[in-house]
Design a protein around this motif. Sequence first.
Motif, PDB file in Angstrom:
ATOM      1  N   ILE A  85      19.809 -21.517 -32.839  1.00  0.00           N
ATOM      2  CA  ILE A  85      20.867 -22.333 -32.361  1.00  0.00           C
ATOM      3  C   ILE A  85      22.274 -22.449 -34.039  1.00  0.00           C
ATOM      4  CG2 ILE A  85      21.152 -24.201 -32.290  1.00  0.00           C
ATOM      5  CD1 ILE A  85      18.746 -25.066 -31.241  1.00  0.00           C
ATOM      6  N   GLY A  86      22.472 -21.705 -33.490  1.00  0.00           N
ATOM      7  CA  GLY A  86      23.777 -21.789 -33.920  1.00  0.00           C
ATOM      8  C   GLY A  86      23.839 -20.800 -35.611  1.00  0.00           C
ATOM      9  N   GLY A  87      22.955 -19.928 -34.957  1.00  0.00           N
ATOM     10  CA  GLY A  87      22.997 -19.218 -36.376  1.00  0.00           C
ATOM     11  C   GLY A  87      24.142 -18.219 -36.425  1.00  0.00           C
ATOM     12  N   HIS A  88      24.525 -17.811 -37.861  1.00  0.00           N
ATOM     13  CA  HIS A  88      26.014 -17.535 -38.308  1.00  0.00           C
ATOM     14  C   HIS A  88      26.028 -16.806 -39.648  1.00  0.00           C
ATOM     15  CE1 HIS A  88      27.545 -21.031 -41.115  1.00  0.00           C
ATOM     16  NE2 HIS A  88      26.142 -21.078 -40.776  1.00  0.00           N
ATOM     17  N   TYR A  89      26.501 -16.203 -39.751  1.00  0.00           N
ATOM     18  CA  TYR A  89      26.712 -15.448 -41.504  1.00  0.00           C
ATOM     19  C   TYR A  89      27.987 -16.146 -42.158  1.00  0.00           C
ATOM     20  CZ  TYR A  89      25.749 -12.809 -45.278  1.00  0.00           C
ATOM     21  OH  TYR A  89      25.632 -12.378 -46.900  1.00  0.00           O
ATOM     22  N   GLU A  90      28.541 -16.334 -42.524  1.00  0.00           N
ATOM     23  CA  GLU A  90      30.664 -16.914 -42.899  1.00  0.00           C
ATOM     24  C   GLU A  90      30.553 -15.498 -43.454  1.00  0.00           C
ATOM     25  OE1 GLU A  90      30.707 -20.417 -44.583  1.00  0.00           O
ATOM     26  OE2 GLU A  90      30.484 -21.316 -43.229  1.00  0.00           O
ATOM     27  N   PRO A  91      32.159 -15.109 -43.230  1.00  0.00           N
ATOM     28  CA  PRO A  91      32.883 -14.198 -44.092  1.00  0.00           C
ATOM     29  C   PRO A  91      32.565 -13.651 -45.469  1.00  0.00           C
ATOM     30  CG  PRO A  91      34.477 -15.801 -43.700  1.00  0.00           C
ATOM     31  CD  PRO A  91      33.036 -16.341 -42.760  1.00  0.00           C
ATOM     32  N   HIS A  92      31.619 -12.528 -45.527  1.00  0.00           N
ATOM     33  CA  HIS A  92      31.304 -11.664 -47.069  1.00  0.00           C
ATOM     34  C   HIS A  92      31.513 -10.185 -46.590  1.00  0.00           C
ATOM     35  CE1 HIS A  92      28.285 -11.166 -43.532  1.00  0.00           C
ATOM     36  NE2 HIS A  92      28.039 -10.220 -44.321  1.00  0.00           N
ATOM     37  N   PHE A  93      31.287  -9.491 -47.952  1.00  0.00           N
ATOM     38  CA  PHE A  93      30.947  -8.240 -48.272  1.00  0.00           C
ATOM     39  C   PHE A  93      30.016  -7.740 -47.528  1.00  0.00           C
ATOM     40  CE2 PHE A  93      35.658  -9.425 -50.609  1.00  0.00           C
ATOM     41  CZ  PHE A  93      36.060  -8.924 -49.396  1.00  0.00           C
ATOM     42  N   ASP A  94      29.564  -6.709 -46.974  1.00  0.00           N
ATOM     43  CA  ASP A  94      28.072  -5.954 -47.399  1.00  0.00           C
ATOM     44  C   ASP A  94      27.885  -5.529 -48.820  1.00  0.00           C
ATOM     45  OD1 ASP A  94      27.653  -7.359 -44.930  1.00  0.00           O
ATOM     46  OD2 ASP A  94      27.372  -5.134 -44.233  1.00  0.00           O
ATOM     47  N   HIS A  95      29.137  -4.781 -49.698  1.00  0.00           N
ATOM     48  CA  HIS A  95      28.630  -3.725 -50.224  1.00  0.00           C
ATOM     49  C   HIS A  95      28.589  -4.774 -51.597  1.00  0.00           C
ATOM     50  CE1 HIS A  95      33.408  -4.510 -50.069  1.00  0.00           C
ATOM     51  NE2 HIS A  95      33.240  -4.707 -51.788  1.00  0.00           N
ATOM     52  N   THR A 139      27.716   0.668 -43.082  1.00  0.00           N
ATOM     53  CA  THR A 139      26.442  -0.198 -42.946  1.00  0.00           C
ATOM     54  C   THR A 139      26.907  -0.182 -41.736  1.00  0.00           C
ATOM     55  OG1 THR A 139      27.587  -1.852 -44.248  1.00  0.00           O
ATOM     56  CG2 THR A 139      26.763  -3.014 -41.727  1.00  0.00           C
ATOM     57  N   PHE A 140      25.468   0.130 -40.575  1.00  0.00           N
ATOM     58  CA  PHE A 140      25.573   0.752 -39.286  1.00  0.00           C
ATOM     59  C   PHE A 140      24.189  -0.716 -38.765  1.00  0.00           C
ATOM     60  CE2 PHE A 140      23.205   2.720 -36.305  1.00  0.00           C
ATOM     61  CZ  PHE A 140      24.559   4.066 -35.591  1.00  0.00           C
ATOM     62  N   MET A 141      24.726  -1.623 -38.041  1.00  0.00           N
ATOM     63  CA  MET A 141      24.379  -2.526 -37.720  1.00  0.00           C
ATOM     64  C   MET A 141      23.910  -2.589 -36.168  1.00  0.00           C
ATOM     65  SD  MET A 141      25.243  -6.327 -37.738  1.00  0.00           S
ATOM     66  CE  MET A 141      27.054  -6.288 -36.837  1.00  0.00           C
ATOM     67  N   ILE A 142      23.152  -2.264 -35.760  1.00  0.00           N
ATOM     68  CA  ILE A 142      22.256  -1.678 -34.120  1.00  0.00           C
ATOM     69  C   ILE A 142      22.357  -3.249 -33.595  1.00  0.00           C
ATOM     70  CG2 ILE A 142      20.995  -0.884 -32.770  1.00  0.00           C
ATOM     71  CD1 ILE A 142      19.700   0.584 -36.044  1.00  0.00           C
ATOM     72  N   TYR A 143      22.983  -3.712 -32.373  1.00  0.00           N
ATOM     73  CA  TYR A 143      22.468  -5.077 -31.789  1.00  0.00           C
ATOM     74  C   TYR A 143      21.189  -4.617 -30.933  1.00  0.00           C
ATOM     75  CZ  TYR A 143      27.476  -6.143 -32.333  1.00  0.00           C
ATOM     76  OH  TYR A 143      28.672  -6.297 -33.788  1.00  0.00           O
ATOM     77  N   LEU A 144      20.314  -5.375 -30.924  1.00  0.00           N
ATOM     78  CA  LEU A 144      19.613  -5.554 -29.778  1.00  0.00           C
ATOM     79  C   LEU A 144      18.661  -6.062 -29.008  1.00  0.00           C
ATOM     80  CD1 LEU A 144      16.653  -5.428 -33.391  1.00  0.00           C
ATOM     81  CD2 LEU A 144      17.645  -3.006 -31.956  1.00  0.00           C
ATOM     82  N   SER A 145      19.524  -7.153 -28.926  1.00  0.00           N
ATOM     83  CA  SER A 145      19.815  -7.896 -27.555  1.00  0.00           C
ATOM     84  C   SER A 145      21.217  -8.162 -27.792  1.00  0.00           C
ATOM     85  CB  SER A 145      19.429  -9.221 -28.494  1.00  0.00           C
ATOM     86  OG  SER A 145      20.344 -10.174 -28.744  1.00  0.00           O
ATOM     87  N   SER A 146      21.646  -8.701 -26.414  1.00  0.00           N
ATOM     88  CA  SER A 146      23.019  -9.187 -25.409  1.00  0.00           C
ATOM     89  C   SER A 146      22.874 -10.845 -25.399  1.00  0.00           C
ATOM     90  CB  SER A 146      22.943  -8.877 -23.576  1.00  0.00           C
ATOM     91  OG  SER A 146      22.837 -10.101 -23.186  1.00  0.00           O
ATOM     92  N   VAL A 147      24.180 -12.080 -26.213  1.00  0.00           N
ATOM     93  CA  VAL A 147      23.866 -12.904 -25.999  1.00  0.00           C
ATOM     94  C   VAL A 147      25.269 -13.864 -24.978  1.00  0.00           C
ATOM     95  CG1 VAL A 147      23.882 -13.320 -28.190  1.00  0.00           C
ATOM     96  CG2 VAL A 147      25.789 -12.771 -27.386  1.00  0.00           C
ATOM     97  N   GLU A 148      25.318 -14.573 -24.053  1.00  0.00           N
ATOM     98  CA  GLU A 148      25.992 -14.827 -23.802  1.00  0.00           C
ATOM     99  C   GLU A 148      27.564 -14.947 -23.429  1.00  0.00           C
ATOM    100  OE1 GLU A 148      24.532 -17.204 -19.688  1.00  0.00           O
ATOM    101  OE2 GLU A 148      23.021 -16.942 -20.757  1.00  0.00           O
ATOM    102  N   ALA A 149      27.265 -16.225 -24.837  1.00  0.00           N
ATOM    103  CA  ALA A 149      28.694 -16.737 -25.633  1.00  0.00           C
ATOM    104  C   ALA A 149      28.518 -16.882 -26.880  1.00  0.00           C
ATOM    105  CB  ALA A 149      29.525 -17.688 -24.842  1.00  0.00           C
ATOM    106  N   GLY A 150      30.198 -16.401 -27.961  1.00  0.00           N
ATOM    107  CA  GLY A 150      29.387 -16.502 -29.155  1.00  0.00           C
ATOM    108  C   GLY A 150      28.613 -14.855 -29.971  1.00  0.00           C
ATOM    109  N   GLY A 151      28.619 -15.324 -31.113  1.00  0.00           N
ATOM    110  CA  GLY A 151      28.051 -14.317 -32.298  1.00  0.00           C
ATOM    111  C   GLY A 151      28.492 -12.783 -32.425  1.00  0.00           C
TER     112      GLY A 151
END
Length: 514
Positions: free
Chosen positions: A403-413, A432-444
């Motif tokens: 619920i409301g899960g997020h990660y505010e602005p950041h660098f991966d390095h 960075t290689f990021m795989i989307y394992l699911s869909s979301v209806e809104a946000g994210g």
Amino acid sequence: VEMTLILWSLVVFLWFFALFPISITTDNSISHSFYAKVSDLHNELYKGPGTAMANPLVAFTLIKRLHSEWLNVVYSNEAQENTQALRSSYEEEEAELPKLEDLQGAAKGLMRLQDVYALQVTSLVKGRFQRVTNGESVDVYLPTVSLPLSGDDCFLVGKVAYEQGDYYHSVQWLEESVRLFRGTGGEWSPENEGTLEDALDHLAFSHFKTGNVSYALSLSQELLHHDPLNGRVLQNVEKYEKLLVTSSATSLKGDGLRRPTSSNLRTREAYETLCQTRGSQPAHFENPKLFCDFFTNDDPGLLLLPVRREVLSLQPYVVLYHDFITDTEVEDIKGLAQPGLRRSVVAAGEKQATAEYRISKSAWLKGSAQSTVGKLDQKISMLTGLNVRHPYGEYLQVVNYGIGGHYEPHFDHATSASSPVFKLKTGNRVATFMIYLSSVEAGGSTAFIYANFSVPVVEKAAIFWWNLHRNGQGDEDTLHAGCPVLIGDKWVANKWIHEHGQEFQHRCSLNPDE
């Protein structure tokens, strides 16, 4: 996770009312209305479309009921018959139910969604997701399933804000709590944590802290009608009356209703704008140099089955690979990760710690060459041309945003020499290689702050970008964020690739400034 909560709700519901088969049929039983409410939810809402639990309001009320409402019913004065059997049964199941941390986290998640997507609390309480645009309430999203909140639901959210000294949010949520409690005539139910008096008490002090002393006085006087012998409130009334007489209007203004500042979020306005627009940035995406193609990277393994590549940005270089992962691989990865999911951490000096600016759960997966994880590593290597074997690539990190899960602005390095990123002794994170394992209806969405564009979640796709310039310096344009999930259950898998091991795959430039 959501289906597990629903099952636990059903289990608790069944054993509780198995113990009280008579009381639920008694019209004057205090448990009758609670029985009816929970029964309706299981017969209608939870048996509805799978998207029901993707709604954060539905999820919040379920967590609240499992954590506190059942507990309040079990230990209420009204639960006299079979009390010992009931409480013993509840205590046996309690370890598997949501904890206080889960409930508070869900409340904070609702407030985060309120802020980032500029949602009206008055609409959220009705089960709607709306914000004001040009003076009118506009639907941000129309949920398949709508669930209004109760006065007690709003009280809990407001109380979480209140206990953090966040009176901006406590005022808004407690105002709704008081309104809803008044609408029921102040009638109390055993499952409730709060009452009209509690809501008035917290709201009065919240208004006092924001400088609205006259309204704090009015609310306190209303509270005294319900609890005329409350000494603390009597003292507050006296204090507020003196302040209104002796203080000037200017000195009573206080800070007003202002959002709490964030030391971690210096780019809040840009971040929230990109989250709200969800990939609709014409100035960026209408660049004629951006393109789509079928990509092989000159790898023999991709010649017969090239990958659909969409170049999203040239600076920083960001690409999206469509249909990177199969449904079977997604289920394998999620199944492997679920037992090990723990609260995600961030770098804190030389160590790692949890932080409010990253709310998710994650697990790390190792894999042999024949496993699903190993096969994904091979595919990543084919597409990028990079050496992703450990320790040149970190283990696959699987992340789930609730619920409301997020990660505010950041660098991966890493941006400091003491960062835990360097513990592998293979240099910094070059990509960075990021795989989307699911869909979301809104946000994210994934928002690139300085580059000023955002990428909506594309199920089974993967997004890739370079974190470092060829000279080894960090690329500041890769500052990015994971926007809060508004509706849905977001799963991603991250593969971070380091500098060492790429000497012949990703060569340095002859230009030291490149």
